[in-house]
Design a protein around this motif. Sequence first.
Motif, PDB file in Angstrom:
ATOM      1  N   UNK A 109      12.630  -4.772  17.407  1.00  0.00           N
ATOM      2  CA  UNK A 109      12.351  -6.087  18.048  1.00  0.00           C
ATOM      3  C   UNK A 109      11.100  -6.255  17.544  1.00  0.00           C
ATOM      4  N   UNK A 110       9.269  -5.658  17.996  1.00  0.00           N
ATOM      5  CA  UNK A 110       8.096  -6.021  17.354  1.00  0.00           C
ATOM      6  C   UNK A 110       8.128  -5.835  15.500  1.00  0.00           C
ATOM      7  N   UNK A 111       9.046  -5.669  15.022  1.00  0.00           N
ATOM      8  CA  UNK A 111       8.922  -5.358  13.821  1.00  0.00           C
ATOM      9  C   UNK A 111       9.712  -6.656  13.411  1.00  0.00           C
ATOM     10  N   UNK A 112      11.409  -7.060  13.470  1.00  0.00           N
ATOM     11  CA  UNK A 112      11.610  -8.188  13.882  1.00  0.00           C
ATOM     12  C   UNK A 112      10.805  -9.354  13.618  1.00  0.00           C
ATOM     13  N   UNK A 113       9.792  -9.276  14.731  1.00  0.00           N
ATOM     14  CA  UNK A 113       9.060 -10.766  14.766  1.00  0.00           C
ATOM     15  C   UNK A 113       7.968 -10.551  13.788  1.00  0.00           C
ATOM     16  N   UNK A 114       7.473  -9.528  13.931  1.00  0.00           N
ATOM     17  CA  UNK A 114       6.432  -9.482  12.714  1.00  0.00           C
ATOM     18  C   UNK A 114       7.224  -9.858  11.107  1.00  0.00           C
ATOM     19  N   UNK A 115       7.906  -9.816  10.767  1.00  0.00           N
ATOM     20  CA  UNK A 115       8.564  -9.695   9.823  1.00  0.00           C
ATOM     21  C   UNK A 115       9.485 -11.606   9.648  1.00  0.00           C
ATOM     22  N   UNK A 116       9.365 -11.809  11.071  1.00  0.00           N
ATOM     23  CA  UNK A 116      10.180 -13.794  11.028  1.00  0.00           C
ATOM     24  C   UNK A 116       8.449 -14.296  10.592  1.00  0.00           C
ATOM     25  N   UNK A 117       7.239 -14.071  11.773  1.00  0.00           N
ATOM     26  CA  UNK A 117       6.038 -14.582  11.357  1.00  0.00           C
ATOM     27  C   UNK A 117       5.854 -14.637   9.662  1.00  0.00           C
ATOM     28  N   UNK A 118       6.064 -13.592   8.853  1.00  0.00           N
ATOM     29  CA  UNK A 118       5.047 -13.396   7.710  1.00  0.00           C
ATOM     30  C   UNK A 118       6.311 -14.224   6.370  1.00  0.00           C
ATOM     31  N   UNK A 119       7.575 -14.283   6.654  1.00  0.00           N
ATOM     32  CA  UNK A 119       8.508 -14.949   5.841  1.00  0.00           C
ATOM     33  C   UNK A 119       8.211 -16.252   5.769  1.00  0.00           C
ATOM     34  N   UNK A 120       7.825 -17.084   4.384  1.00  0.00           N
ATOM     35  CA  UNK A 120       7.822 -18.706   4.451  1.00  0.00           C
ATOM     36  C   UNK A 120       8.809 -19.075   4.596  1.00  0.00           C
ATOM     37  N   UNK A 121       8.463 -20.304   5.124  1.00  0.00           N
ATOM     38  CA  UNK A 121       9.491 -20.990   5.588  1.00  0.00           C
ATOM     39  C   UNK A 121      10.155 -22.143   4.541  1.00  0.00           C
ATOM     40  N   UNK A 122      11.230 -22.297   4.946  1.00  0.00           N
ATOM     41  CA  UNK A 122      12.369 -22.956   4.053  1.00  0.00           C
ATOM     42  C   UNK A 122      11.801 -24.829   3.559  1.00  0.00           C
TER      43      UNK A 122
END
Length: 203
Positions: A188-201
Motif C-alpha cells: 500500500x505504501x508503494x502504491x501511494x508513493x507511485x500515485x504521487x509521482x505520476x503526472x496529472x492528466x
Amino acid sequence: MVSIDDLQGDVCEGCGAPLPDDRHARRRFCSKGCYKRDYNDLEKRGRYEMRGERICAQCGGPIAANRKAGSKFCSDVCQVKSSLPKLYEYNKAKRRKDRAGRMCSHCGGPIGDHRSALAVYCSEECSLQHREKQRREKVAERRGSRTCGCGTPLSNDLIAKAMYCSRACNWKAYYHRHRDRMVQDMRDRRQKAKLRCEPVAGE
C-alpha cells in the motif's frame, strides 16, 4: 512495747492489761502470748546488736539491721548488680561452648563465635547467596522446563512470561505472525508513493 516506768499497779509488761489476782508473785505477763512477744523482741534486738555496723559489698552503704545475718548487700538490687559480671562471664563461656563446631549451611566453613546462637551461615554474604539459590530453585520448580521456538531452553533468569531466548527470536516470531499484514502495508505504501509521482492528466 509498754515501758515499765509507765505502768501503774499490777499490769502486764507486754500489753498493759491488768494481771489476775491469783497470779504468782513474780508474774509479769498476762498470757503466754505476751510473754512470747516480749521474748522475741528481746531476741531480735540482741541479734541486731550482734550484727553491728555492716557495709554493702556493692555500693558501700550500710546494711540494715533487719537484713539476715549472712547478708553482704544492702538490698536485692545491689545483689543483682554484683552478680551481673559473673553471670555475663558464665553466659559468654556457655555461648562459646554451645557454638563450637558450627558449620555454615552454604559454604561449609566454620561459624564464628561473634555470630548469634541461631546463626546458620558464617556471614551475611553466604546468607544472601543461599537465599538467592533457594529462590532460583523455587522459580525453576514453579516454571518447569521452557523452550524457545528455536529449540533453545529458556533461562530461569528471564521473566515468567518470557517465550523467547533472545530479541532476535522474538522479532522472528513477530514477523511470522504479522508477515501478511506487513507485506500488504508495504504494498500500500508503494502504491501511494507511485500515485504521487505520476503526472496529472491535462497538465
